[in-house]
Structure formats: C-alpha cells, structure tokens
Design a protein around this motif. Structure first.
Motif, PDB file in Angstrom:
ATOM      1  N   ALA A  16      19.346   5.326  14.953  1.00 27.59           N
ATOM      2  CA  ALA A  16      19.253   4.983  13.532  1.00 27.59           C
ATOM      3  C   ALA A  16      20.531   5.371  12.800  1.00 27.59           C
ATOM      4  O   ALA A  16      21.055   4.601  11.990  1.00 27.59           O
ATOM      5  N   LYS A  17      21.066   6.549  13.084  1.00 26.75           N
ATOM      6  CA  LYS A  17      22.305   6.998  12.451  1.00 26.75           C
ATOM      7  C   LYS A  17      23.454   6.054  12.773  1.00 26.75           C
ATOM      8  O   LYS A  17      24.218   5.648  11.887  1.00 26.75           O
ATOM      9  N   THR A  18      23.547   5.665  14.031  1.00 30.38           N
ATOM     10  CA  THR A  18      24.619   4.757  14.442  1.00 30.38           C
ATOM     11  C   THR A  18      24.481   3.401  13.761  1.00 30.38           C
ATOM     12  O   THR A  18      25.465   2.827  13.292  1.00 30.38           O
ATOM     13  N   ARG A  19      23.266   2.874  13.690  1.00 34.72           N
ATOM     14  CA  ARG A  19      23.043   1.577  13.023  1.00 34.72           C
ATOM     15  C   ARG A  19      23.410   1.644  11.548  1.00 34.72           C
ATOM     16  O   ARG A  19      24.005   0.719  11.010  1.00 34.72           O
ATOM     17  N   LEU A  20      23.025   2.735  10.893  1.00 36.04           N
ATOM     18  CA  LEU A  20      23.338   2.881   9.474  1.00 36.04           C
ATOM     19  C   LEU A  20      24.842   2.970   9.246  1.00 36.04           C
ATOM     20  O   LEU A  20      25.370   2.395   8.295  1.00 36.04           O
ATOM     21  N   GLN A  21      25.547   3.664  10.114  1.00 34.59           N
ATOM     22  CA  GLN A  21      26.990   3.802   9.961  1.00 34.59           C
ATOM     23  C   GLN A  21      27.718   2.493  10.253  1.00 34.59           C
ATOM     24  O   GLN A  21      28.755   2.211   9.653  1.00 34.59           O
ATOM     25  N   ALA A  22      27.169   1.688  11.158  1.00 30.93           N
ATOM     26  CA  ALA A  22      27.855   0.476  11.584  1.00 30.93           C
ATOM     27  C   ALA A  22      27.575  -0.740  10.711  1.00 30.93           C
ATOM     28  O   ALA A  22      28.311  -1.712  10.768  1.00 30.93           O
ATOM     29  N   GLN A  23      26.519  -0.692   9.913  1.00 30.57           N
ATOM     30  CA  GLN A  23      26.167  -1.880   9.136  1.00 30.57           C
ATOM     31  C   GLN A  23      27.168  -2.127   8.009  1.00 30.57           C
ATOM     32  O   GLN A  23      27.779  -1.215   7.484  1.00 30.57           O
ATOM     33  N   ARG A  24      27.285  -3.373   7.677  1.00 30.99           N
ATOM     34  CA  ARG A  24      28.121  -3.778   6.556  1.00 30.99           C
ATOM     35  C   ARG A  24      27.199  -4.013   5.380  1.00 30.99           C
ATOM     36  O   ARG A  24      26.323  -4.874   5.428  1.00 30.99           O
ATOM     37  N   ARG A  25      27.362  -3.265   4.320  1.00 27.92           N
ATOM     38  CA  ARG A  25      26.461  -3.398   3.172  1.00 27.92           C
ATOM     39  C   ARG A  25      26.898  -4.581   2.317  1.00 27.92           C
ATOM     40  O   ARG A  25      27.967  -4.599   1.759  1.00 27.92           O
ATOM     41  N   THR A  26      26.012  -5.581   2.254  1.00 32.29           N
ATOM     42  CA  THR A  26      26.282  -6.768   1.454  1.00 32.29           C
ATOM     43  C   THR A  26      25.343  -6.862   0.265  1.00 32.29           C
ATOM     44  O   THR A  26      25.460  -7.760  -0.547  1.00 32.29           O
ATOM     45  N   ARG A  27      24.405  -5.924   0.181  1.00 28.98           N
ATOM     46  CA  ARG A  27      23.455  -5.911  -0.930  1.00 28.98           C
ATOM     47  C   ARG A  27      23.362  -4.501  -1.492  1.00 28.98           C
ATOM     48  O   ARG A  27      23.554  -3.526  -0.790  1.00 28.98           O
ATOM     49  N   GLU A  28      23.020  -4.444  -2.756  1.00 27.52           N
ATOM     50  CA  GLU A  28      22.781  -3.159  -3.397  1.00 27.52           C
ATOM     51  C   GLU A  28      21.386  -2.679  -3.000  1.00 27.52           C
ATOM     52  O   GLU A  28      20.604  -3.424  -2.430  1.00 27.52           O
ATOM     53  N   ARG A  29      21.053  -1.447  -3.341  1.00 23.56           N
ATOM     54  CA  ARG A  29      19.738  -0.897  -2.995  1.00 23.56           C
ATOM     55  C   ARG A  29      18.591  -1.684  -3.613  1.00 23.56           C
ATOM     56  O   ARG A  29      17.504  -1.741  -3.072  1.00 23.56           O
ATOM     57  N   ASP A  30      18.817  -2.292  -4.771  1.00 25.47           N
ATOM     58  CA  ASP A  30      17.748  -3.050  -5.427  1.00 25.47           C
ATOM     59  C   ASP A  30      17.584  -4.455  -4.866  1.00 25.47           C
ATOM     60  O   ASP A  30      16.736  -5.215  -5.316  1.00 25.47           O
TER      61      ASP A  30
END
Length: 100
Positions: A16-30
């Motif tokens: 889970a930590k690795t996936r979170l670090q590797a993802q590209r955030r294209t959306r805000e939390r909302d």
C-alpha cells in the motif's frame, strides 16, 4: 524465523505504501480534477469534458489513503495482489538474519 513472520505480517502495508508513493495524483481529495496554477475552464460543460478526459487518460481514481488502498487492491485486483513479491521479501529477510 521471526524476521520472516514480520515480513509476512507487514507486507500488505508495504504494498500500500509503495502504491501510494508511486501514483500520480490527478484529482484532489474531493474528487475534483487537479488543475495547474492559473488554469481556468470556460464553462461547466468544458469542465465536465476536461474531467472526463483526465479520468480516461489517468486510469483509475488514485488511492486516497492506505486504508482505501488496502480495501481496493483485493476488490479490483484480487487478494494475491497484496502479496505479490512476498516470496522474495521473505527469502531476503531470512538470508539477512541468517548471516547475522
């Protein structure tokens, strides 16, 4: 042996930590699309189209946090995805502790 048990117990968290670090955030939390500084969209329709294009281009929604990640991986990819690469990690832990 204790090191191998420790690796097995914590491996899903590491995935889970690795996936979170590797993802590209294209959306805000909302859930709204992330925009670069100063970018303004002309109308709600164009904003909707831009959001859809971004969603299609970026793939699935990014993970929000570790709990979201740990829930979605088994649901979307199957339970074995949480343990992909576990054998090598256990072997590494066992060999490292055997040497010391």
């Amino acid at each position: 042996a204790a090191a191998a048990v420790s690796v097995v117990a914590t491996y899903p968290l590491d995935v889970a930590k690795t996936r979170l670090q590797a993802q590209r955030r294209t959306r805000e939390r909302d859930g709204s699309p992330r925009r670069s500084n100063g970018e303004k969209l002309a109308s709600p329709r164009s904003q909707e189209m831009a959001s859809e294009i971004t969603r299609l281009a970026s793939g699935p929604l990014p993970y929000v946090d570790a709990i979201d990640c740990l829930r979605r991986i088994p649901r979307e990819e199957g339970l074995p995805a949480l343990f992909a690469g576990l054998r090598l990690a256990v072997l590494k832990a066992a060999l490292t502790n055997f040497i010391y």
